[in-house]
Scaffold this active site. Sequence first.
Site, PDB file in Angstrom:
ATOM      1  N   ASP A 110       0.829  -1.215   0.000  1.00 24.30           N
ATOM      2  CA  ASP A 110       0.000   0.000   0.000  1.00 24.30           C
ATOM      3  C   ASP A 110       0.860   1.260   0.000  1.00 24.30           C
ATOM      4  O   ASP A 110       0.425   2.308   0.455  1.00 24.30           O
ATOM      5  CB  ASP A 110      -0.982   0.002   1.178  1.00 24.30           C
ATOM      6  N   LYS A 161       6.319   4.175  18.710  1.00 28.12           N
ATOM      7  CA  LYS A 161       5.431   5.286  19.041  1.00 28.12           C
ATOM      8  C   LYS A 161       5.958   6.188  20.161  1.00 28.12           C
ATOM      9  O   LYS A 161       5.384   6.235  21.250  1.00 28.12           O
ATOM     10  CB  LYS A 161       4.047   4.740  19.403  1.00 28.12           C
ATOM     11  N   ASP A 221       1.759   6.159   1.989  1.00 26.34           N
ATOM     12  CA  ASP A 221       0.984   4.918   2.017  1.00 26.34           C
ATOM     13  C   ASP A 221      -0.477   5.307   1.831  1.00 26.34           C
ATOM     14  O   ASP A 221      -0.927   6.313   2.376  1.00 26.34           O
ATOM     15  CB  ASP A 221       1.229   4.112   3.293  1.00 26.34           C
TER      16      ASP A 221
END
Length: 354
Positions: A110, A161, A221
């Site tokens: 993607d 993260k 993406d």
Amino acid sequence: MKAVILVGGEGTRLRPLTYTTPKAMVPVLNRPYLAHLLAYLASYGVDEVALALGYLPDRVQAYFGAGEALGLRLIYSVEERALGTAGAARLAACRLGARSNDPLLVLNGDIFTDLPLDRVVNVHRAAGASVTIGLVPVADPSQYGVVKPDPDGRIRAFIEKPAPGTAPTNLINAGIYVLDPSVLDLVPPDRFYQFEQGLFPALLGAGAKVWGFSWSGYWIDIGTPEKYRRLNFDLLSGTVASPLVPRIENRQCYAGEDCVLDGAAWVGPVVLGNRCRVGGGATVGESVIWDEVRIGPEARVIRSIIGRGCRLGPGAVLEDAVIGDNVEVGAGVCLGPGTRLGPGEVIAGRPESI
Ligand code: GTP
């Protein structure tokens, strides 16, 4: 050279489009997105590709067949249940006959990028790495796994993260890997296993050479409606080119075959599929419209994605909407920002024909 493309995910963030069309087949400039990715691989001499499929595999297989049209040999590795990115790559690499010491490319299915694959492979070989990961900078890395390579490119840790403002770099995993296929022996067979949370930390823990290749060219993406629209518009403006179509510069409207456009106004970029009809006085902007859509006179479609075969009545208004295939929106209906309509839904409006 051989490659695996991971195209088995459900594409939940692109629903309702992906209820009927797998993410690999969503149109980008009216060709399936995956056709652009395969042309990109072919432009670097990749000649054998395994598509790791799970969700709605038939659409992909029916369109691409054995790959002749793109000059590639395609094989299909269909999972009975999701194996995760590393599990899917292991199975597909095995079916492709990937061999140790023969670098294998693995790509998320993607992404759209102009990252130079030959340079990643060269870095991988020169470093004698087990894995080389394509890295790209993003404005806000706090939602990603962040990487801080050593000056020579070696990766020693992934920071998942990081809290906003604390990331040591803004480099994230681009979903492009060059692997020595032997590392896939570390992936447990027949169960869900990911690169990011599974194989890569295991390799670092074992002291393997994991390398990074940083690239600050184009990378996106297409996993969300905003980024899917953005890619279409970047191709229209000439910000990036696809190896599948001649380069485009500053186009406002890109219409497919046999469209009837009855004096509509384009405000901002628009991609229209094949056999669309747009009525007089309609306003369309910053939108991607799939095949066989009818937009009635005086309708207004802004920042939206309209699935195949939809009908929007005269004076209908859609802003920031994502509409699945074959939806009917009646005359004069106004749909507010954030509207999502599943395939085949009907929203009645004034009794006028569409
Ligand atoms: P979301 O549900 O919107 O997150 O989309 P996704 O799961 O399709 O994509 P995600 O960004 O999570 O995954 C990155 C790439 O890996 C996509 O191209 C997916 O198709 C692919 N992928 C993810 N999980 C699997 C899997 O279990 N098997 C296969 N074959 N591909 C996968």
